[in-house]
Design an enzyme around this catalytic site. Structure first.
Site, PDB file in Angstrom:
ATOM      1  N   HIS B 112       6.700   3.656 -11.119  1.00  0.00           N
ATOM      2  CA  HIS B 112       6.235   4.078  -9.449  1.00  0.00           C
ATOM      3  C   HIS B 112       6.865   2.770  -8.901  1.00  0.00           C
ATOM      4  O   HIS B 112       7.321   2.727  -7.865  1.00  0.00           O
ATOM      5  CB  HIS B 112       5.924   5.171  -9.869  1.00  0.00           C
ATOM      6  CG  HIS B 112       5.727   5.368  -8.031  1.00  0.00           C
ATOM      7  ND1 HIS B 112       6.318   6.275  -7.394  1.00  0.00           N
ATOM      8  CD2 HIS B 112       4.909   5.082  -7.002  1.00  0.00           C
ATOM      9  CE1 HIS B 112       6.079   6.526  -5.797  1.00  0.00           C
ATOM     10  NE2 HIS B 112       5.097   5.797  -5.952  1.00  0.00           N
ATOM     11  N   ARG B 121      12.426  -3.256  -1.448  1.00  0.00           N
ATOM     12  CA  ARG B 121      13.189  -4.761  -1.364  1.00  0.00           C
ATOM     13  C   ARG B 121      14.032  -5.315  -2.631  1.00  0.00           C
ATOM     14  O   ARG B 121      13.897  -6.120  -3.172  1.00  0.00           O
ATOM     15  CB  ARG B 121      11.531  -5.629  -1.752  1.00  0.00           C
ATOM     16  CG  ARG B 121      10.652  -5.282  -1.007  1.00  0.00           C
ATOM     17  CD  ARG B 121       9.101  -5.675  -1.400  1.00  0.00           C
ATOM     18  NE  ARG B 121       8.545  -5.879  -2.196  1.00  0.00           N
ATOM     19  CZ  ARG B 121       7.927  -4.870  -2.933  1.00  0.00           C
ATOM     20  NH1 ARG B 121       7.609  -3.860  -2.202  1.00  0.00           N
ATOM     21  NH2 ARG B 121       8.031  -4.355  -4.358  1.00  0.00           N
ATOM     22  N   GLU B 179       0.570  12.892 -10.050  1.00  0.00           N
ATOM     23  CA  GLU B 179      -0.284  12.453 -10.150  1.00  0.00           C
ATOM     24  C   GLU B 179      -2.183  13.418 -10.801  1.00  0.00           C
ATOM     25  O   GLU B 179      -1.938  13.906 -11.007  1.00  0.00           O
ATOM     26  CB  GLU B 179      -1.407  11.500  -8.204  1.00  0.00           C
ATOM     27  CG  GLU B 179      -0.563  10.795  -7.489  1.00  0.00           C
ATOM     28  CD  GLU B 179      -1.067  10.394  -6.589  1.00  0.00           C
ATOM     29  OE1 GLU B 179      -2.092   9.373  -6.754  1.00  0.00           O
ATOM     30  OE2 GLU B 179      -0.192  10.210  -5.744  1.00  0.00           O
ATOM     31  N   ASP B 211       0.186  14.685  -3.858  1.00  0.00           N
ATOM     32  CA  ASP B 211      -0.039  13.411  -2.925  1.00  0.00           C
ATOM     33  C   ASP B 211       0.710  13.659  -1.919  1.00  0.00           C
ATOM     34  O   ASP B 211       1.941  12.868  -1.664  1.00  0.00           O
ATOM     35  CB  ASP B 211      -0.130  12.124  -3.105  1.00  0.00           C
ATOM     36  CG  ASP B 211      -0.817  11.089  -2.287  1.00  0.00           C
ATOM     37  OD1 ASP B 211      -1.679  12.062  -1.181  1.00  0.00           O
ATOM     38  OD2 ASP B 211      -0.318  10.166  -2.164  1.00  0.00           O
ATOM     39  N   GLN B 218       5.306   8.068   6.927  1.00  0.00           N
ATOM     40  CA  GLN B 218       4.852   6.613   5.928  1.00  0.00           C
ATOM     41  C   GLN B 218       5.605   5.382   6.161  1.00  0.00           C
ATOM     42  O   GLN B 218       5.128   4.862   6.342  1.00  0.00           O
ATOM     43  CB  GLN B 218       5.171   7.025   4.451  1.00  0.00           C
ATOM     44  CG  GLN B 218       4.093   6.435   3.252  1.00  0.00           C
ATOM     45  CD  GLN B 218       4.033   6.308   2.145  1.00  0.00           C
ATOM     46  OE1 GLN B 218       4.878   6.927   1.987  1.00  0.00           O
ATOM     47  NE2 GLN B 218       3.630   5.466   1.678  1.00  0.00           N
ATOM     48  N   TYR B 222       3.623   2.413   8.183  1.00  0.00           N
ATOM     49  CA  TYR B 222       2.748   1.952   7.163  1.00  0.00           C
ATOM     50  C   TYR B 222       2.525   0.494   6.953  1.00  0.00           C
ATOM     51  O   TYR B 222       1.167  -0.353   6.803  1.00  0.00           O
ATOM     52  CB  TYR B 222       2.715   2.052   5.732  1.00  0.00           C
ATOM     53  CG  TYR B 222       4.155   1.330   5.146  1.00  0.00           C
ATOM     54  CD1 TYR B 222       5.255   1.036   5.620  1.00  0.00           C
ATOM     55  CD2 TYR B 222       3.525  -0.101   3.985  1.00  0.00           C
ATOM     56  CE1 TYR B 222       5.737   0.180   4.477  1.00  0.00           C
ATOM     57  CE2 TYR B 222       4.107  -0.535   3.679  1.00  0.00           C
ATOM     58  CZ  TYR B 222       5.405  -0.239   3.693  1.00  0.00           C
ATOM     59  OH  TYR B 222       6.491  -1.886   3.156  1.00  0.00           O
ATOM     60  N   LYS B 231       0.599  11.133   4.974  1.00  0.00           N
ATOM     61  CA  LYS B 231      -0.046  11.505   3.555  1.00  0.00           C
ATOM     62  C   LYS B 231      -1.274  12.355   4.362  1.00  0.00           C
ATOM     63  O   LYS B 231      -1.527  13.093   3.123  1.00  0.00           O
ATOM     64  CB  LYS B 231      -1.141  10.251   3.032  1.00  0.00           C
ATOM     65  CG  LYS B 231       0.410   8.992   2.641  1.00  0.00           C
ATOM     66  CD  LYS B 231       0.410   9.238   1.582  1.00  0.00           C
ATOM     67  CE  LYS B 231       1.282   8.390   0.547  1.00  0.00           C
ATOM     68  NZ  LYS B 231       1.606   8.316  -0.793  1.00  0.00           N
ATOM     69  N   THR B 327       1.340   7.757  -8.260  1.00  0.00           N
ATOM     70  CA  THR B 327       1.914   8.860  -9.038  1.00  0.00           C
ATOM     71  C   THR B 327       2.375   8.287 -10.536  1.00  0.00           C
ATOM     72  O   THR B 327       3.556   6.920 -11.096  1.00  0.00           O
ATOM     73  CB  THR B 327       3.939   8.669  -8.191  1.00  0.00           C
ATOM     74  OG1 THR B 327       3.332   8.714  -6.516  1.00  0.00           O
ATOM     75  CG2 THR B 327       5.357   8.841  -8.745  1.00  0.00           C
TER      76      THR B 327
END
Lengths: 394, 394
Positions: B112, B121, B179, B211, B218, B222, B231, B327
């Site tokens: 994940h 990225r 999760e 979750d 987010q 974040y 969340k 996750t």
């Protein structure tokens, strides 16, 4: 200010701080002074303020009015029971004022955010693009919040060593953060947001708050999900909570918000507070120096905006939750709210005396945050939050 | 599996799931079946498992052995009281199994973390430099954790609109995260770390955990302090907790850890678990598709390592705290534990049927996580956690 205290064999109970004495509200209640207000004295015989807070603001105001009447001529009012209702503060042991469900830490001190940006992203805009659009925040650890005066153990942890490889050991960059903590006074149900103009109804009161931080641990761990062990070893909350009602004289307009935030964050009335804040560092050798003076007006986002934002997606707040503001720094070096900024990440040692300098906290150092409001001849004390650094047990 | 249930006029109490029936442990206790074990039946007459958990593992084992004996010949054992001790699951209302103090979410699913890195990225190493040195984690919101079956309201929030300006509205990228949640079974005092080889003593059991995440909210909020409103609108916990003891048959060695972690994270014994996990998406129109199959072996960091790391700086854990794994994705597309990955950030819609696709969750969708262990002919069910998305109330 209200707090939880115990003394001799008396179990923890709710007290009102009155100078250097504490008025024992359980005893005041048992003696019948609240009878006509139909306040059950049992609400004061509790190890946390939560049950008292749950009475709600209208009843808090009735209680406060009654206490003001009684205290305006205390010798007469408490003639035969003076020794029963007043306890000298020196005899009292203070406890954490609230049973905390969740703790949230904002990042609303704009000069702090700019300083951090300048230090760690020197070639970019100091503020990240979201900063002026929403009150940035993260969830903190509730279990490790301790009452003022509790000693703070230097945390062990993982951080980068001189050769840029991770090493394990006691933090070498232990810092404080000067913050205010809101104590939530009313629940909202999961799924129900709180409008910004109603938000102050959900604040019971204010505390001083020190969000101890291990900068070396934090720097290595925080990408991409934010601070964890760099913060969760301890946070300190003052023993006394000032009801928001008491701060009405200090209400001011905040920093001009540009761009104008989205409608859910627009407040009809002035929602910032003019509160003086001060940081004292006292070394084991006895040096005691005011290392910072600042003001809560340096918060970009107001308390009301923090609550409106926190709940806009439906998150539920509960009585006793702590919402801390984030570090409150002014715009000049003598007004920074952390050693990270005061020593500019350790590069500019702070001179405490001819012989003593500091970059970060050393074992035996005590850190004391104090605050007050002063306007129109009225002074309201915010109390203090203190803690002394102890060596990590081996 | 243990859980908290109520039915008819019976208040919430502790039950043991036994097929499609629930064994009412308060009644079993009141009938005297635990008398010689000196277990007070009051420990089962509680709205949360915390008091039962606080009995500790040695007594849990005695209780479990007694229950196994009774259930091995249940008709004989419960001859005249069968109707009193067994409740059909369909008659029961399930409650949140524990009173949660704090909730922590790890990021231990390495595939994940790699997928997120590749997506956001693309020109850098998928994993950040700290990932293989420490179990990255953040504190989550405890107040908004709900029991399986609770409907989940789509959150409103702030996110970037098409012109890259922040807008406010219902999330358009509502996602789940597959999760596991550890339920803490023992307290450590503030300042005292837990050694990695002792860490499993601090786990009562395991749950399935979802979750829920609003990816658009987010993404915008974040930086730099981690997830917040993306969340905290809700997380779902299964109603049943599987004691860690029950999972002994599934213990395995985990993914090879390279570099070898610092000594405080080195575990003497195999501390991963071979548990199958499955995600089902059911639309309001009735399509029900398994959209992912994976395994808890895909966790890079073990439960024991998570606990050792969490407490190494002195942070205190309390009975009932939830530590979620993050996750859990496998290494192939059909094994990803979020729609973010399954639809590759919305670029590859998932085909549920000839007519129906999904990138993120739509109103009316139900999401069901299931899990089980199977080894040496023994199957242990982890139960399920489910939730249906409801429209944001206007």
């Amino acid at each position: 200010m209200y707090g939880i205290f115990s003394y001799d064999i008396a179990s923890p109970r709710v007290g009102l701080k009155h100078g250097s004495r504490i008025l024992d509200l359980e005893v005041v209640g048992l003696l019948g002074y609240f009878n006509d207000l139909t306040i059950d004295p049992a609400v004061f015989a509790q190890p946390a303020l939560n049950e008292f807070i749950a009475l709600g603001k209208p009843r808090h105001r009735l209680i406060r009015q009654r206490l003001n009447e009684l205290l305006s001529d205390e010798n007469a009012a408490f003639k035969d029971v003076y020794e029963q209702v007043f306890i000298d503060e020196s005899r009292a042991k203070m406890h954490l004022p609230v049973r905390i469900g969740d703790y949230t830490d904002f990042y609303a001190g704009i000069h702090h955010a700019e300083n951090v940006g300048r230090m760690f992203r020197p070639n970019a805009e100091p503020l990240l693009p979201n900063y002026r659009h929403l009150p940035v925040a993260y969830h903190g650890r509730a279990s490790s919040i301790v009452v003022s005066g509790t000693s703070i153990q230097r945390p062990n942890g993982q951080y980068l060593g001189p050769d840029n490889q991770p090493v394990f050991g006691p933090s070498k960059a232990l810092d404080f953060e000067l913050e205010l903590g809101l104590i939530i006074g009313k629940n909202n149900a999961l799924g129900n947001s709180i409008a910004v103009d109603d938000a102050e109804d959900y604040i019971f009161g204010l505390t001083l708050f020190n969000d101890w931080s291990a900068r070396d641990i934090q720097r290595w761990e925080y990408q991409p999900l934010g601070p964890f062990l760099g913060k969760n070893f301890a946070s300190s909350l003052s023993a006394w909570v000032v009801p928001l009602d008491d701060l009405e004289s200090f209400r001011v307009t905040g920093i001009q918000q540009e761009p104008i935030p989205l409608p859910y964050l627009r407040c009809a009335k002035a929602s910032h507070f003019d509160l003086e804040l001060e940081v004292i560092l006292r070394t084991a050798a006895g040096d005691a120096v005011v290392i910072s003076r600042t003001n809560a007006r340096n918060l970009y986002w107001s308390f009301a905006q923090m609550i409106a934002h926190h709940t806009v997606g439906g998150c539920n707040l509960n009585i006793g939750d702590v919402l801390a503001t984030g570090t409150i720094s002014g715009s000049t070096p003598g007004s920074y709210g952390s050693l990270l900024e005061l020593s500019w990440n350790g590069t500019r040692p702070l001179h405490l005396s001819a012989q003593t300098t500091r970059t970060f906290l050393e074992d035996g150092d005590s850190l004391i945050l104090q605050g007050w409001g002063f306007a129109e001849g009225i002074r309201v004390d915010l109390g203090e939050v203190s803690g002394t650094i102890s060596q990590k047990q081996q």
